[in-house]
Design a protein around this motif. Structure first.
Motif, PDB file in Angstrom:
ATOM      1  N   SER A   1      -7.468  -1.357   4.376  1.00 42.30           N
ATOM      2  CA  SER A   1      -6.585  -1.635   5.500  1.00 42.30           C
ATOM      3  C   SER A   1      -5.734  -2.889   5.316  1.00 42.30           C
ATOM      4  O   SER A   1      -4.539  -2.880   5.593  1.00 42.30           O
ATOM      5  CB  SER A   1      -7.471  -1.798   6.735  1.00 42.30           C
ATOM      6  N   VAL A   2      -6.357  -3.966   4.825  1.00 43.27           N
ATOM      7  CA  VAL A   2      -5.588  -5.211   4.679  1.00 43.27           C
ATOM      8  C   VAL A   2      -4.484  -5.061   3.626  1.00 43.27           C
ATOM      9  O   VAL A   2      -3.425  -5.669   3.736  1.00 43.27           O
ATOM     10  CB  VAL A   2      -6.481  -6.440   4.353  1.00 43.27           C
ATOM     11  N   ILE A   3      -4.739  -4.217   2.644  1.00 38.65           N
ATOM     12  CA  ILE A   3      -3.699  -3.968   1.627  1.00 38.65           C
ATOM     13  C   ILE A   3      -2.550  -3.195   2.282  1.00 38.65           C
ATOM     14  O   ILE A   3      -1.380  -3.520   2.101  1.00 38.65           O
ATOM     15  CB  ILE A   3      -4.283  -3.179   0.427  1.00 38.65           C
ATOM     16  N   ALA A   4      -2.916  -2.174   3.077  1.00 37.39           N
ATOM     17  CA  ALA A   4      -1.888  -1.372   3.754  1.00 37.39           C
ATOM     18  C   ALA A   4      -1.044  -2.253   4.674  1.00 37.39           C
ATOM     19  O   ALA A   4       0.186  -2.107   4.739  1.00 37.39           O
ATOM     20  CB  ALA A   4      -2.552  -0.242   4.540  1.00 37.39           C
ATOM     21  N   ILE A   5      -1.705  -3.182   5.374  1.00 35.92           N
ATOM     22  CA  ILE A   5      -0.972  -4.053   6.302  1.00 35.92           C
ATOM     23  C   ILE A   5      -0.071  -5.009   5.523  1.00 35.92           C
ATOM     24  O   ILE A   5       1.125  -5.136   5.801  1.00 35.92           O
ATOM     25  CB  ILE A   5      -1.954  -4.819   7.216  1.00 35.92           C
ATOM     26  N   ALA A   6      -0.642  -5.665   4.510  1.00 35.20           N
ATOM     27  CA  ALA A   6       0.135  -6.666   3.756  1.00 35.20           C
ATOM     28  C   ALA A   6       1.310  -6.034   3.021  1.00 35.20           C
ATOM     29  O   ALA A   6       2.384  -6.622   2.932  1.00 35.20           O
ATOM     30  CB  ALA A   6      -0.785  -7.374   2.765  1.00 35.20           C
ATOM     31  N   LEU A   7       1.122  -4.832   2.510  1.00 32.23           N
ATOM     32  CA  LEU A   7       2.176  -4.200   1.705  1.00 32.23           C
ATOM     33  C   LEU A   7       2.959  -3.149   2.501  1.00 32.23           C
ATOM     34  O   LEU A   7       3.859  -2.507   1.979  1.00 32.23           O
ATOM     35  CB  LEU A   7       1.563  -3.546   0.440  1.00 32.23           C
ATOM     36  N   GLN A   8       2.584  -2.999   3.794  1.00 32.74           N
ATOM     37  CA  GLN A   8       3.257  -2.052   4.690  1.00 32.74           C
ATOM     38  C   GLN A   8       3.242  -0.611   4.159  1.00 32.74           C
ATOM     39  O   GLN A   8       4.287   0.025   3.985  1.00 32.74           O
ATOM     40  CB  GLN A   8       4.698  -2.513   4.972  1.00 32.74           C
ATOM     41  N   LEU A   9       2.035  -0.117   3.900  1.00 29.05           N
ATOM     42  CA  LEU A   9       1.861   1.230   3.365  1.00 29.05           C
ATOM     43  C   LEU A   9       1.218   2.116   4.431  1.00 29.05           C
ATOM     44  O   LEU A   9       0.166   1.781   4.954  1.00 29.05           O
ATOM     45  CB  LEU A   9       0.986   1.194   2.098  1.00 29.05           C
ATOM     46  N   ARG A  10       1.834   3.229   4.765  1.00 26.77           N
ATOM     47  CA  ARG A  10       1.396   4.012   5.920  1.00 26.77           C
ATOM     48  C   ARG A  10       0.741   5.355   5.600  1.00 26.77           C
ATOM     49  O   ARG A  10       0.471   6.150   6.483  1.00 26.77           O
ATOM     50  CB  ARG A  10       2.591   4.266   6.845  1.00 26.77           C
ATOM     51  N   GLY A  11       0.527   5.624   4.323  1.00 26.35           N
ATOM     52  CA  GLY A  11      -0.135   6.883   3.972  1.00 26.35           C
ATOM     53  C   GLY A  11      -1.631   6.829   4.248  1.00 26.35           C
ATOM     54  O   GLY A  11      -2.139   5.872   4.845  1.00 26.35           O
ATOM     55  N   THR A  12      -2.344   7.846   3.800  1.00 25.67           N
ATOM     56  CA  THR A  12      -3.803   7.898   3.937  1.00 25.67           C
ATOM     57  C   THR A  12      -4.426   6.595   3.462  1.00 25.67           C
ATOM     58  O   THR A  12      -3.975   6.013   2.478  1.00 25.67           O
ATOM     59  CB  THR A  12      -4.345   9.050   3.053  1.00 25.67           C
ATOM     60  N   SER A  13      -5.477   6.160   4.143  1.00 23.95           N
ATOM     61  CA  SER A  13      -6.081   4.888   3.772  1.00 23.95           C
ATOM     62  C   SER A  13      -7.577   4.917   4.054  1.00 23.95           C
ATOM     63  O   SER A  13      -7.986   5.192   5.170  1.00 23.95           O
ATOM     64  CB  SER A  13      -5.397   3.788   4.597  1.00 23.95           C
ATOM     65  N   TYR A  14      -8.377   4.703   3.031  1.00 21.46           N
ATOM     66  CA  TYR A  14      -9.820   4.527   3.232  1.00 21.46           C
ATOM     67  C   TYR A  14     -10.451   3.901   1.998  1.00 21.46           C
ATOM     68  O   TYR A  14      -9.784   3.701   0.982  1.00 21.46           O
ATOM     69  CB  TYR A  14     -10.522   5.848   3.601  1.00 21.46           C
ATOM     70  N   THR A  15     -11.736   3.571   2.136  1.00 20.30           N
ATOM     71  CA  THR A  15     -12.465   2.943   1.041  1.00 20.30           C
ATOM     72  C   THR A  15     -13.523   3.904   0.503  1.00 20.30           C
ATOM     73  O   THR A  15     -14.220   4.546   1.283  1.00 20.30           O
ATOM     74  CB  THR A  15     -13.136   1.639   1.532  1.00 20.30           C
ATOM     75  N   VAL A  16     -13.599   3.994  -0.794  1.00 16.10           N
ATOM     76  CA  VAL A  16     -14.595   4.858  -1.436  1.00 16.10           C
ATOM     77  C   VAL A  16     -15.743   3.977  -1.941  1.00 16.10           C
ATOM     78  O   VAL A  16     -15.510   2.978  -2.617  1.00 16.10           O
ATOM     79  CB  VAL A  16     -13.966   5.603  -2.641  1.00 16.10           C
TER      80      VAL A  16
END
Lengths: 287, 390
Positions: free
Chosen positions: A105-120
């Motif tokens: 999530s923090v990567i998506a927020i910092a880089l403004q990425l809106r696709g699927t997001s989760y941790t494996v």
């Protein structure tokens, strides 16, 4: 069916003196305070790979973030639980630091990425599984661009305690690691390699990964991860442990080996203690 | 080649009960199952009390692994499958946000050095269950906080749909009730201070933290035993997105959540007008309720029924997606939409018809939404199987 190319890879290595990864040039102190050490590392790796690939990150809506970790937020757990036992106080950001979804999530927020997001989280197989997931998302035409970022930090006392329970030999010297890899459905923008196959399963007793992958590599397999080079029928194993980032480190090494040794194709694999394996076949894309 | 994907077995443990039927019965009867829990706030300081949703479990220490295995057994039983027989390519996917929080927090100060990794690292538990139940392909743990198990269902659905596996065991689980677990959510200001939740009500007061688990057996069309066809629900769509907005707060405009719904509809190849009911995330926090309502308005420009079942279960965190998928299946099975408990004065009245009371109506297609801390959204679309040949 879409094809999946590896566009770039960043691996972060610990400094020889401190044993820690230097992330200060990528993260603002304010940003660092909100994150556990392992999330800081994967965010730093992601920012570094963004810096060298601005075109890839142009349209954030189309980019998916898959994070990978083996152990999660061990440092925050160790520090904050002891503090809570002593004082009864919990920081409002404790939850956000320990939930491992925040790594993505923090990567998506910092880089403004809106696709699927989760941790494996699949132990030492984590980054291999995250790359496989990214490949599947592209192959199914659900995403066009995928960022996989992985990290672990076991530098706390609790981290060492977990490691000692987790594995008897493999991880004794492990400290921290971090990596990022870009997967793209398009070749035009340039690529290092192409993912040509993915494999997951559980090995039977006495069965080797080569038997399962139908590769005539002999029976020799040492350790939980490694590289097999198809042309020369050569295995590379005994590489340093990078925990949840293992496979990304191995992919980078495999590509470098192909580049300098005229190899064309290789496998990377990761095998858990319970004999679950994940493997990827990769074709080198020459300059 | 793409396959159709069916839910053939379900298992569930929540504060409402230890099996699927009991959960549904108590959901409709609206019996309050929340209990007070006092948390340590520091030496010499008064303990603070919150209500929580506890499961009945005879082993606190092994709670996490027991919750996971018990629901898996229930689901296997309902589906009629025999894991020892060849089920084809079988995967196990767990959605969870944290292990057994009480055990984890105690293990940090425990000096014995012996740790039960099943309770700490979900992947260790996943590997153990995979071995016991003859899984032969993918073993995974997905963590996207409150949308973890929805993403786990979505992942399994995609693997079957795209012919990479034939059967999947999906488990959603969380057991975060502990002094520190509660104190940490209290510090975020999201917990209800009373013994009830009021999702989508203007007086929403936060959520009640609960523990629980759910399991689904997903199978492709030609692997389903005929005897068990009547219990089937089909999964027809899945979408996921990220707000990329804030680590705790959702994007109030609802753009990120709407994107997940849009992708799920696109995947299902149906227009939004075909959705009969939306099982909402509905946590009862001001920000989530408003953002979720706005997101639904972006997608639905016609009347659609919507409700939240969290007011009865409490917030099961990583397990909420699977629990609410089970309620969605039961809603289609019984043609009954459960209303939202304690909803007196809805935050907004428009074409999104927030139900406060249960209604009997035809329910053929349901959308189930979950939205997580960190803005990780997942939307699933389920369809009633009406007996047509598969």
């Amino acid at each position: 069916m879409k094809r999946t190319y590896i566009k770039d890879i960043v691996c972060l290595y610990p400094d020889a003196f401190s044993g820690c990864i230097d992330i200060d040039s990528f993260l603002h102190p304010k940003e660092k305070r909100k994150l556990d050490r392992y999330s800081q590392i994967s965010l730093a790796a992601s920012k570094r790979i963004q810096e060298s690939n601005p075109d890839f990150f142009r349209y954030g809506e189309d980019i998916c973030v898959l994070a990978a970790t083996c152990f999660g937020a061990l440092n925050t757990l160790a520090e904050d639980v002891i503090k809570y036992h002593d004082t009864g106080l919990v920081s409002p950001i404790f939850v956000t630091k320990i939930l491992s979804n925040m790594q993505a999530s923090v990567i998506a927020i910092a880089l403004q990425l809106r696709g699927t997001s989760y941790t494996v989280s699949t132990g030492m197989n984590s980054s291999c599984d995250a790359v496989i997931d990214g490949y599947e998302l592209i192959m199914e035409d659900r995403e066009r661009h995928v960022l996989v970022a992985s990290s672990d930090s076991c530098s706390s006392e609790y981290g060492m305690k977990i490691l000692n329970n987790y594995t008897s030999a493999d991880g004794k010297d492990f400290g921290e690691s971090g990596a990022a890899i870009l997967l793209d459905s398009q070749l035009e923008a340039g690529a290092l390699a192409e993912i040509t196959g993915i494999y997951r399963g559980i090995l039977r007793e006495q069965e080797t990964i080569w038997e399962r992958l139908n590769v005539d590599a002999g029976n020799e397999v040492t350790g939980s991860h490694g590289i097999y080079l198809r042309e020369t029928n050569k295995q590379i194993y005994g590489l340093p442990l990078s925990s949840g980032s293992q496979t990304i480190f191995d992919i980078k090494k495999g590509i470098e080996y192909c580049k300098y040794n005229n190899e064309k194709e290789f496998f990377v694999y990761s095998i858990s203690k319970k004999r679950e394996f994940s493997a990827i076949s990769i074709k080198y894309v020459a300059d | 080649m793409t396959n159709r994907v069916f839910i053939t077995g379900m298992g569930m443990i929540s504060p409402l009960g230890d099996n699927v039927d009991l959960n549904w019965k108590n959901l409709l009867e609206r019996k309050n199952h929340f209990v007070p829990y006092e948390i340590f706030m520091g030496k010499g300081r008064r303990k603070e009390e919150f209500y929580v949703g506890k499961v009945s479990c005879n082993s606190e220490e092994k709670k996490y692994s027991k919750l996971a295995e018990d629901v898996l057994i229930q689901a296997i039983h309902e589906s009629g499958i025999n894991p020892e027989k060849n089920l084809g390519r079988t995967a196990l996917i767990i959605g969870s946000s944290l292990g057994n929080s009480e055990y984890i927090f105690n293990s940090i100060t425990d000096e014995s050095g012996e740790l039960d990794l099943d309770e700490i690292l979900p992947e260790v538990l996943a590997h153990k269950l995979a071995e016991k139940y003859f899984v032969n392909t993918t073993v995974m743990v997905i963590n996207s906080a409150c949308s973890s198990s929805s993403n786990a269902i979505g992942k399994a659905y995609r693997l079957i749909k795209n012919n990479r596996i034939d059967c999947a065991y999906v488990i959603g689980i969380d057991a975060v009730l502990s002094d520190m677990g509660l104190a940490s959510f209290a510090a975020l200001g999201v917990l209800s201070a009373s013994e009830s939740m009021r999702p989508f009500d203007v007086h929403h007061n936060g959520f009640i933290l609960s523990e629980g688990s759910g399991a689904l057996i997903l199978q492709r069309e030609d692997f389903i035993e005929e005897d068990h066809l009547s219990a089937c629900t089909e999964i027809i769509g899945y979408g996921a997105s990220c707000d990329a907005y804030h680590i705790v707060a959702p994007d109030l405009k609802g753009d990120g959540a709407a994107l997940a719904m849009k992708m799920a509809l696109k995947d299902a190849e149906i227009p939004s007008t075909t959705i009969d009911y939306i099982n909402c995330h509905g946590t009862g926090t001001k920000l989530n309720d408003e953002s979720e309502y706005n997101a639904m308005e972006l997608i639905f420009d016609h009347m659609v029924h919507a409700s939240s079942t969290k007011g009865m279960t409490g917030h099961l965190l990583g397990a909420c997606g699977i629990a609410e998928t089970i309620f969605s299946c039961l809603s289609m099975k019984h043609d009954l939409i459960p209303g939202t408990v304690n909803l007196m004065d809805p935050i907004k009245r428009s074409n999104i018809n927030l139900l406060s009371e249960d209604i009997k109506t035809k329910v053929n297609i349901v959308m189930n939404n979950t939205f997580a801390f960190g803005g990780q959204n997942a939307s699933l679309i389920l369809k009633k199987w009406k007996g047509e040949s598969i």
